[in-house]
Every structure is written in C-alpha cells, then in structure tokens.
Design a protein around this motif. Sequence first.
Motif, PDB file in Angstrom:
ATOM      1  N   ALA A 206     -30.157 -32.783 -26.736  1.00  0.00           N
ATOM      2  CA  ALA A 206     -31.266 -32.123 -27.428  1.00  0.00           C
ATOM      3  C   ALA A 206     -30.843 -30.747 -27.945  1.00  0.00           C
ATOM      4  N   TYR A 207     -30.103 -30.015 -27.133  1.00  0.00           N
ATOM      5  CA  TYR A 207     -29.629 -28.685 -27.532  1.00  0.00           C
ATOM      6  C   TYR A 207     -28.711 -28.774 -28.756  1.00  0.00           C
ATOM      7  N   ASN A 208     -27.746 -29.670 -28.706  1.00  0.00           N
ATOM      8  CA  ASN A 208     -26.818 -29.821 -29.833  1.00  0.00           C
ATOM      9  C   ASN A 208     -27.542 -30.258 -31.097  1.00  0.00           C
TER      10      ASN A 208
ATOM     11  N   ALA B 208     -35.764 -19.636 -27.999  1.00  0.00           N
ATOM     12  CA  ALA B 208     -34.746 -18.637 -27.661  1.00  0.00           C
ATOM     13  C   ALA B 208     -34.717 -18.377 -26.156  1.00  0.00           C
ATOM     14  N   LYS B 209     -35.885 -18.284 -25.535  1.00  0.00           N
ATOM     15  CA  LYS B 209     -35.951 -17.999 -24.097  1.00  0.00           C
ATOM     16  C   LYS B 209     -35.436 -19.190 -23.282  1.00  0.00           C
TER      17      LYS B 209
ATOM     18  N   PHE C  67     -30.603 -22.093 -20.531  1.00  0.00           N
ATOM     19  CA  PHE C  67     -29.851 -23.344 -20.586  1.00  0.00           C
ATOM     20  C   PHE C  67     -28.399 -23.132 -21.016  1.00  0.00           C
ATOM     21  N   ALA C  68     -28.189 -22.263 -21.977  1.00  0.00           N
ATOM     22  CA  ALA C  68     -26.849 -22.031 -22.526  1.00  0.00           C
ATOM     23  C   ALA C  68     -26.560 -20.537 -22.549  1.00  0.00           C
ATOM     24  N   PRO C  69     -26.347 -19.937 -21.377  1.00  0.00           N
ATOM     25  CA  PRO C  69     -26.114 -18.489 -21.336  1.00  0.00           C
ATOM     26  C   PRO C  69     -24.809 -18.120 -22.048  1.00  0.00           C
ATOM     27  N   ASP C  70     -24.759 -16.874 -22.483  1.00  0.00           N
ATOM     28  CA  ASP C  70     -23.559 -16.376 -23.151  1.00  0.00           C
ATOM     29  C   ASP C  70     -22.364 -16.428 -22.200  1.00  0.00           C
ATOM     30  N   LEU C  71     -21.233 -16.766 -22.754  1.00  0.00           N
ATOM     31  CA  LEU C  71     -19.989 -16.774 -21.992  1.00  0.00           C
ATOM     32  C   LEU C  71     -19.327 -15.403 -22.083  1.00  0.00           C
ATOM     33  N   ASP C  72     -18.593 -15.044 -21.058  1.00  0.00           N
ATOM     34  CA  ASP C  72     -17.816 -13.815 -21.090  1.00  0.00           C
ATOM     35  C   ASP C  72     -16.445 -14.180 -21.642  1.00  0.00           C
ATOM     36  N   ILE C  73     -16.215 -13.817 -22.901  1.00  0.00           N
ATOM     37  CA  ILE C  73     -14.989 -14.210 -23.602  1.00  0.00           C
ATOM     38  C   ILE C  73     -14.211 -12.962 -23.994  1.00  0.00           C
ATOM     39  N   GLU C  74     -12.923 -12.947 -23.681  1.00  0.00           N
ATOM     40  CA  GLU C  74     -12.044 -11.857 -24.062  1.00  0.00           C
ATOM     41  C   GLU C  74     -10.973 -12.381 -25.006  1.00  0.00           C
TER      42      GLU C  74
END
Length: 87
Positions: free
Chosen positions: A23-25, A71-72, A77-84
């Motif tokens: 559903a998200y995709n 958005a909430k 459901f899909a929190p931000d990733l910590d990407i470096e």
Amino acid sequence: MSKQTITLTIAGTDICFEPTLVAYNSYINGLSMSDKVAPSHQYLKRIVCAQSKEALDTLLARPGAALQVAAKVNEQFAPDLDIEVKN
C-alpha cells in the motif's frame, strides 16, 4: 514483516491504520506534482482499520486532512533513515 497498527488521535477521535509495504509503495508511486490529494485519500481508505472507517470518512471531509494524516502515518511506518555519505 509483521503487521503494524498505527493509532492516531485526530480531533479527539482514535483512528487506527494498518499500512503495508504494498500500500505504501502504491501510494508513493501514485503521487505526482499535480495530484497529491487523491492518492493520499485512496491510501488512507486502503489502510484504515475496519472499526475506524466511519471516523476516517468524517475526517476526510475536512480540507487538507488526507495529506496531513497520510504524512503522520508514514512518519511512523517509514521513518527517515540515518544516511551518511563517505568520500
């Protein structure tokens, strides 16, 4: 991935959602520069728990509600990733 239930209290009413990766995709793929409201509305209707359908219908009559609620839900459901980026 196990089923995740997300309950939001919106305007004093608890509304629960059960988002899925499919559903998200589908929601993300349906968004466009000229159409954000309809995909958000459809996504929420697709993932709302049965006992919350009536409350969601009432809520979605408010301007901007679909975008805010989607958005909430997606924050959880899909929190931000910590990407470096490393050079």
